[in-house]
Enzyme design. Sequence first.
Site, mmCIF file in Angstrom:
data_model
loop_
_atom_site.group_PDB
_atom_site.id
_atom_site.type_symbol
_atom_site.label_atom_id
_atom_site.label_comp_id
_atom_site.label_asym_id
_atom_site.label_seq_id
_atom_site.Cartn_x
_atom_site.Cartn_y
_atom_site.Cartn_z
ATOM 1 N N GLU A 192 2.699 0.504 11.036
ATOM 2 C CA GLU A 192 4.174 0.442 11.140
ATOM 3 C C GLU A 192 4.470 2.029 11.364
ATOM 4 O OE1 GLU A 192 5.862 -1.111 7.393
ATOM 5 O OE2 GLU A 192 4.489 -2.781 7.614
ATOM 6 N N CYS A 250 -3.241 1.856 -4.850
ATOM 7 C CA CYS A 250 -2.050 1.880 -5.827
ATOM 8 C C CYS A 250 -1.080 0.858 -6.210
ATOM 9 C CB CYS A 250 -1.042 3.118 -5.275
ATOM 10 S SG CYS A 250 -1.844 4.638 -5.069
#
Length: 366
Positions: free
Chosen positions: A108, A132
């Site tokens: 993206e 994460c």
Amino acid sequence: MSQPPGQLTFVAPRRAKPARHLADLPMPERRAAVTELGEKAFRADQLSRHYFERLTADVSAMTDLPAAAREKLSALLPTLLTPVRELATDGGTTRKTLWRLFDGALVESVLMRYPDRVTMCVSSQAGCGMNCPFCATGQAGLTRNMSTAEIVEQVVAGARALAAGEVPGGPGRVSNVVFMGMGEPLANYKQVIGAVRRLVEPAPHGLGISARGVTVSTVGLVPAIGKLADEGLPVTLALSLHAPDDELRDTLVPINTRWKVAEVLDAAWAYAARTKRRVSIEYALIKDINDQEWRADLLGKLVKNKLVHVNLIPLNPTPGSKWTASRPEDERAFVRRLQFHGVPVTVRDTRGREIDGACGQLAAAE
């Protein structure tokens, strides 16, 4: 394919590589590539001018090149990114694009137009190996590293849309590039540095964006921060800290199990001393997790009197996630505590929230 909690992936899986592109190569290598194709070396300069200045990859439009040369040189301008979806918000001034790479991997980029600048947020890896737990990309795992040209093409695509007047506000140009899309930029070091050089070199070598307008983010790969300081590129370093204490950061940013908060901050201060560039500390505010006032105090004590700026980011929650943005009153209290310590702080404008603006959300939905 999601990763087990806390697992880190530093080495990208081996996959087929994208075709070689003009933007992968510094000018001497472009000239060599052009002569390999049986053309005179100066054609590399012409081709580069079309790509980096006129923002065209359509060889049929390059009428200053002989027809036979155009056909041969098209080999250096392969299609690397194919748009899958594009979403716009903020009256069309924020545009998020989901791209399919040659092997089907999805990445993206986001174009954000402000009154005084245009920022492109780009991806550097398909997926991410840093795991994460509050990040959509981190939960997807690492598919592969992107090539230098695949990274550059995201910026060129945005530059084309601006030059063509497709973004409200009239024709414009990209002034800022932030490596804050999918991936950990410093885990794809060589290709990211190649892309930064293409972005900042003057045309026809590159796009001619000021190095001061380029920000490279990292979760804290300490040796790579040191290498970046030695590159002679005065780009801004953005450190995704998200917690000032090792106990919480070990969970929120698993790389902390390898390099602790003190080591990461020491590397950041060394970077600032070497480059004279202010380090940006990125801190996603997560409700009841890292937004307590005592953590703001601890952060303030760690970074005060340094060449630093704290950028607080209201978390853009991913669907189905237990992690969500802090309450407005807790956000305000966090800001006040940092200001008490004399630390420059801003709260990031939450552009793109209604278009799954957080990194990895569009790709995860496909």
